[in-house]
Write an enzyme that holds these catalytic residues in place. Structure first.
Site, PDB file in Angstrom:
ATOM      1  N   GLN A  26       9.820   8.333 -13.845  1.00 19.83           N
ATOM      2  CA  GLN A  26      10.987   7.535 -14.202  1.00 19.83           C
ATOM      3  C   GLN A  26      11.633   6.831 -13.004  1.00 19.83           C
ATOM      4  O   GLN A  26      12.385   5.881 -13.189  1.00 19.83           O
ATOM      5  CB  GLN A  26      12.018   8.424 -14.911  1.00 19.83           C
ATOM      6  CG  GLN A  26      11.492   8.943 -16.247  1.00 19.83           C
ATOM      7  CD  GLN A  26      12.495   9.824 -16.965  1.00 19.83           C
ATOM      8  OE1 GLN A  26      12.533  11.021 -16.739  1.00 19.83           O
ATOM      9  NE2 GLN A  26      13.307   9.252 -17.828  1.00 19.83           N
ATOM     10  N   HIS A  46       0.298   0.634 -19.921  1.00 18.47           N
ATOM     11  CA  HIS A  46      -0.613  -0.462 -19.560  1.00 18.47           C
ATOM     12  C   HIS A  46      -1.541  -0.869 -20.705  1.00 18.47           C
ATOM     13  O   HIS A  46      -2.097  -1.956 -20.696  1.00 18.47           O
ATOM     14  CB  HIS A  46      -1.456  -0.076 -18.334  1.00 18.47           C
ATOM     15  CG  HIS A  46      -0.636   0.002 -17.074  1.00 18.47           C
ATOM     16  ND1 HIS A  46      -1.026   0.728 -15.976  1.00 18.47           N
ATOM     17  CD2 HIS A  46       0.550  -0.550 -16.743  1.00 18.47           C
ATOM     18  CE1 HIS A  46      -0.111   0.627 -15.028  1.00 18.47           C
ATOM     19  NE2 HIS A  46       0.864  -0.142 -15.472  1.00 18.47           N
ATOM     20  N   ASP A  59       5.920   0.907 -13.342  1.00 17.56           N
ATOM     21  CA  ASP A  59       5.108   0.518 -12.167  1.00 17.56           C
ATOM     22  C   ASP A  59       5.939   0.523 -10.882  1.00 17.56           C
ATOM     23  O   ASP A  59       5.460   0.920  -9.825  1.00 17.56           O
ATOM     24  CB  ASP A  59       4.505  -0.882 -12.352  1.00 17.56           C
ATOM     25  CG  ASP A  59       3.369  -0.892 -13.371  1.00 17.56           C
ATOM     26  OD1 ASP A  59       3.092   0.158 -13.972  1.00 17.56           O
ATOM     27  OD2 ASP A  59       2.760  -1.974 -13.563  1.00 17.56           O
ATOM     28  N   ARG A  84      17.048  18.325  -8.401  1.00 16.28           N
ATOM     29  CA  ARG A  84      15.844  18.618  -9.172  1.00 16.28           C
ATOM     30  C   ARG A  84      15.038  17.334  -9.346  1.00 16.28           C
ATOM     31  O   ARG A  84      15.512  16.384  -9.957  1.00 16.28           O
ATOM     32  CB  ARG A  84      16.221  19.201 -10.538  1.00 16.28           C
ATOM     33  CG  ARG A  84      15.066  19.354 -11.517  1.00 16.28           C
ATOM     34  CD  ARG A  84      15.545  20.023 -12.809  1.00 16.28           C
ATOM     35  NE  ARG A  84      14.499  20.136 -13.815  1.00 16.28           N
ATOM     36  CZ  ARG A  84      14.388  19.332 -14.890  1.00 16.28           C
ATOM     37  NH1 ARG A  84      15.245  18.354 -15.105  1.00 16.28           N
ATOM     38  NH2 ARG A  84      13.416  19.520 -15.758  1.00 16.28           N
ATOM     39  N   ASN A 173       8.786  20.739 -17.724  1.00 21.48           N
ATOM     40  CA  ASN A 173       9.946  20.113 -18.331  1.00 21.48           C
ATOM     41  C   ASN A 173       9.666  19.839 -19.800  1.00 21.48           C
ATOM     42  O   ASN A 173       8.744  19.080 -20.135  1.00 21.48           O
ATOM     43  CB  ASN A 173      10.275  18.781 -17.646  1.00 21.48           C
ATOM     44  CG  ASN A 173      11.487  18.126 -18.293  1.00 21.48           C
ATOM     45  OD1 ASN A 173      12.602  18.624 -18.169  1.00 21.48           O
ATOM     46  ND2 ASN A 173      11.273  17.044 -19.038  1.00 21.48           N
ATOM     47  N   GLU A 174      10.441  20.475 -20.660  1.00 24.09           N
ATOM     48  CA  GLU A 174      10.417  20.183 -22.090  1.00 24.09           C
ATOM     49  C   GLU A 174       9.019  20.163 -22.697  1.00 24.09           C
ATOM     50  O   GLU A 174       8.564  19.125 -23.200  1.00 24.09           O
ATOM     51  CB  GLU A 174      11.116  18.842 -22.368  1.00 24.09           C
ATOM     52  CG  GLU A 174      12.546  18.807 -21.861  1.00 24.09           C
ATOM     53  CD  GLU A 174      13.299  17.546 -22.277  1.00 24.09           C
ATOM     54  OE1 GLU A 174      12.680  16.635 -22.836  1.00 24.09           O
ATOM     55  OE2 GLU A 174      14.515  17.505 -22.054  1.00 24.09           O
ATOM     56  N   ASN A 316      17.635  22.047 -21.223  1.00 24.82           N
ATOM     57  CA  ASN A 316      18.001  20.625 -21.272  1.00 24.82           C
ATOM     58  C   ASN A 316      18.669  20.375 -22.614  1.00 24.82           C
ATOM     59  O   ASN A 316      18.072  20.618 -23.665  1.00 24.82           O
ATOM     60  CB  ASN A 316      16.766  19.723 -21.166  1.00 24.82           C
ATOM     61  CG  ASN A 316      16.084  19.832 -19.813  1.00 24.82           C
ATOM     62  OD1 ASN A 316      16.551  20.542 -18.920  1.00 24.82           O
ATOM     63  ND2 ASN A 316      14.974  19.131 -19.657  1.00 24.82           N
ATOM     64  N   TYR A 318      21.379  17.758 -24.987  1.00 28.07           N
ATOM     65  CA  TYR A 318      22.080  16.482 -25.107  1.00 28.07           C
ATOM     66  C   TYR A 318      22.957  16.357 -26.343  1.00 28.07           C
ATOM     67  O   TYR A 318      24.009  15.750 -26.305  1.00 28.07           O
ATOM     68  CB  TYR A 318      21.070  15.322 -25.100  1.00 28.07           C
ATOM     69  CG  TYR A 318      20.380  15.135 -23.764  1.00 28.07           C
ATOM     70  CD1 TYR A 318      20.895  14.253 -22.822  1.00 28.07           C
ATOM     71  CD2 TYR A 318      19.238  15.844 -23.430  1.00 28.07           C
ATOM     72  CE1 TYR A 318      20.293  14.074 -21.583  1.00 28.07           C
ATOM     73  CE2 TYR A 318      18.628  15.679 -22.189  1.00 28.07           C
ATOM     74  CZ  TYR A 318      19.159  14.800 -21.271  1.00 28.07           C
ATOM     75  OH  TYR A 318      18.565  14.641 -20.046  1.00 28.07           O
ATOM     76  N   GLU A 386      19.326  19.852 -17.474  1.00 30.71           N
ATOM     77  CA  GLU A 386      19.634  18.456 -17.818  1.00 30.71           C
ATOM     78  C   GLU A 386      20.758  18.409 -18.846  1.00 30.71           C
ATOM     79  O   GLU A 386      20.772  19.204 -19.793  1.00 30.71           O
ATOM     80  CB  GLU A 386      18.436  17.717 -18.445  1.00 30.71           C
ATOM     81  CG  GLU A 386      17.358  17.336 -17.489  1.00 30.71           C
ATOM     82  CD  GLU A 386      16.220  16.566 -18.166  1.00 30.71           C
ATOM     83  OE1 GLU A 386      16.447  15.918 -19.215  1.00 30.71           O
ATOM     84  OE2 GLU A 386      15.097  16.627 -17.644  1.00 30.71           O
TER      85      GLU A 386
HETATM   86  C1  PNW Z   1      14.859  14.422 -21.633  1.00 32.06           C
HETATM   87  N1  PNW Z   1      16.232  15.466 -27.828  1.00 32.06           N
HETATM   88  O1  PNW Z   1      14.240  14.108 -22.841  1.00 32.06           O
HETATM   89  C2  PNW Z   1      13.839  14.242 -20.525  1.00 32.06           C
HETATM   90  O2  PNW Z   1      13.594  15.422 -19.814  1.00 32.06           O
HETATM   91  C3  PNW Z   1      14.165  13.134 -19.571  1.00 32.06           C
HETATM   92  O3  PNW Z   1      12.994  12.730 -18.885  1.00 32.06           O
HETATM   93  C4  PNW Z   1      14.823  12.004 -20.317  1.00 32.06           C
HETATM   94  O4  PNW Z   1      14.991  10.850 -19.540  1.00 32.06           O
HETATM   95  C5  PNW Z   1      16.154  12.511 -20.814  1.00 32.06           C
HETATM   96  O5  PNW Z   1      16.030  13.703 -21.537  1.00 32.06           O
HETATM   97  C6  PNW Z   1      16.925  11.499 -21.656  1.00 32.06           C
HETATM   98  O6  PNW Z   1      16.226  11.151 -22.810  1.00 32.06           O
HETATM   99  C7  PNW Z   1      14.807  14.443 -24.055  1.00 32.06           C
HETATM  100  O7  PNW Z   1      15.505  16.041 -28.623  1.00 32.06           O
HETATM  101  C8  PNW Z   1      14.051  15.175 -24.929  1.00 32.06           C
HETATM  102  O8  PNW Z   1      17.388  15.135 -28.187  1.00 32.06           O
HETATM  103  C9  PNW Z   1      14.502  15.527 -26.160  1.00 32.06           C
HETATM  104  C10 PNW Z   1      15.759  15.132 -26.559  1.00 32.06           C
HETATM  105  C11 PNW Z   1      16.534  14.424 -25.689  1.00 32.06           C
HETATM  106  C12 PNW Z   1      16.052  14.070 -24.450  1.00 32.06           C
END
Ligand code: PNW
Length: 490
Positions: A26, A46, A59, A84, A173-174, A316, A318, A386
């Site tokens: 990213q 790509h 890129d 991190r 990660n995830e 992580n 959100y 996160e």
């Molecule tokens: C994470 N959901 O992805 C990732 O670890 C990051 O790379 C990404 O940029 C960031 O969150 C924002 O999107 C997610 O299920 C995976 O809500 C799942 C969810 C959200 C974010």
């Protein structure tokens, strides 16, 4: 209380870790420089131009490959204790295997680590944040059982080179995004779409790979730097849609069959996949005429080998969803969604004007999720690896300031009122970056990146100042109002 806690004078514990997170694909750019080979994300963007909303790719991204010193400077400016970042497997091992080790790749991360340490910032390394070498994908990727060895060999190269300076490691990660969305679905690379089969295979191999690397670290590298190792799992909070026994069961089932799919084998007392998930997939598979369950099984030895393989629970988080039981079949047949048989929606009344349509602001969900993890996994120490908010860009990012304030308030309440052991918190993300299928449309950064400028100029947003102030004072600003969600009304 919707915000996850009333106004309080709670402060963050003395040793609390404040951090910021990024991921290699990213931010780094330099996708084919200095011997790096193609990752599955390079390959996807790509070969499938319409995959990314704005037709962009990683890129160049924020060009951190050339601006890592500025990145380290920003981390220091924030007053953050820990950074991190992830390491790109194809930058270290262009063939995916250890026959050829790319010294220039190692040098890049070594320089970054030194730069952080010079600024009193502890490095935390994510070993895998979604960018598998395409050469390994071509032989099955995470669905090839040999990936356990390949991943272990790759991690050993990182431990040999960096464990003297890196104290915190995150194996994955995830993994649910990789397996459920990348192998089962079409939302992440490698867009395999072999739902009902491949998400379970991928998960099975990935969890074994995690355990293998934990044991390698535990036996040979932990002592070098008193290091810690864990995994970062993504989870929404699941709230029952209505207060009925069925909806309450659906919410619990959601957590068990999503977060629990990955967490149970590693963090629960009994180990193994959640009983609910085993039963559902076994029964459906039989009904669907398969000779054996689509869910691969761990032997008792493997259950023990996986159990307890983490020093902390990386989370992580959100947003939140409302859950109810499906009436009839849901999702593609077969698929994890169909196997589980529940329906998730969000409340349109929840605040949000995020560029990420799924990102509703529900702070109480964060607090409840922390409490659920604390209870379900026996008071495991949690590190929130996160948490963050996306907008369409701008320096005076009032919505992001509000999001962080509300979620940190919920976190303080989880620590002080619910007795959750939360050792750290990482904001996603240090800077604007390539947001996967959203390209550069969705911005998660504390720092704005001017992607048009030659140096990808980085400038602190209002949220960076808020975060720095929280870290300095170890509390929320006096003016914070837990009832105020007006920043999300556009
Ligand atoms: C994470 N959901 O992805 C990732 O670890 C990051 O790379 C990404 O940029 C960031 O969150 C924002 O999107 C997610 O299920 C995976 O809500 C799942 C969810 C959200 C974010």
């Amino acid at each position: 209380n919707f915000s996850g806690g009333l106004k309080s004078n709670y402060t963050f514990p003395k040793d609390f870790l404040f951090g910021v997170s990024t991921a290699a694909y990213q931010i780094e750019g330099a996708w084919n420089e200095d011997g790096k080979s193609e990752s599955i994300w390079d390959h996807l963007v790509h070969t499938n131009a319409s995959f990314v909303k704005d037709g962009s790719n990683g890129d160049v991204a924020a060009d951190s490959y050339h601006h890592y010193k500025r990145d380290a400077e920003m981390v220091q400016e924030l007053g953050v204790n820990i950074y991190r970042f992830s390491i790109s497997w194809p930058r270290i091992l262009p063939t995916g295997l250890t026959n050829q080790i790319n010294e220039l790749g190692l040098k890049y991360y070594s320089n970054l680590i030194d730069e952080l340490i010079k600024r009193n910032v502890t490095p935390m390394v994510t070993i895998y944040h979604w960018d598998l070498p395409q050469k390994l994908q071509n032989i099955g990727g995470w669905s090839n059982a040999h990936i356990v060895d390949y991943y272990t060999d790759y991690a050993k190269v990182l431990f040999d080179n960096f464990s003297n300076r890196v104290k915190y490691w995150v194996t994955f990660n995830e993994p649910m995004q990789t397996c459920l969305e990348g192998y089962g679905g079409t939302y992440r690379a490698p867009v395999l779409n072999r739902h009902g089969i491949a998400e379970y295979l991928c998960t099975h191999n990935l969890l074994k790979a995690h355990a293998s690397v934990y044991h390698l670290f535990n036996e040979n590298y932990r002592h070098v730097n008193k290091g810690k190792i864990g995994m970062s799992l993504d989870s929404n909070w699941a709230e029952p849609k209505t207060d009925t026994p069925q909806d309450r069961e659906a919410a619990e089932l959601y957590l068990n069959t999503h977060l629990g799919w990955y967490a149970n084998p590693v963090y629960s007392k009994e180990g193994n996949y959640p009983k609910d998930l085993i039963k559902l997939v076994d029964e459906k598979s039989l009904q669907q005429n398969y000779t054996r369950s689509r869910l691969p099984k761990f032997t008792p030895e493997e259950v023990n080998y996986l159990k307890g393989t983490a020093d902390f629970f990386g989370l992580n988080h959100y947003t939140t969803y409302l859950l109810s039981m499906a009436d009839g079949e849901v999702g593609a047949i077969p698929s994890h969604e169909n196997d589980v048989g529940i329906v998730r929606v969000q409340d349109p009344k929840w605040p949000s004007d995020s560029s990420s349509t799924w990102l509703k602001v529900v702070p109480f969900g964060f607090r409840r999720l922390l409490k659920w993890i604390t209870k379900t996994y026996n008071n495991v120490p949690i590190i929130v690896t996160e948490n963050g908010y996306a907008d369409f860009s701008g320096l005076d990012d009032k919505a992001r300031v509000s999001y962080y304030s509300h979620y940190l308030n919920a976190l303080l309440h989880a620590i002080h009122e619910d007795n959750s052991t939360v050792e750290g918190y990482f904001a996603w993300s240090l800077m604007d970056n390539f947001e996967w299928d959203d390209g550069y449309v969705s911005r998660f950064g504390l720092y704005l990146v001017d992607f048009k400028s030659p140096n990808k100029t980085r400038t602190a947003k209002s949220s960076a100042k808020l975060y720095a102030e929280v870290i300095r004072s170890r509390a929320l600003p006096a003016a914070y109002d837990p009832e105020d969600f007006t920043a999300f009304s556009g």
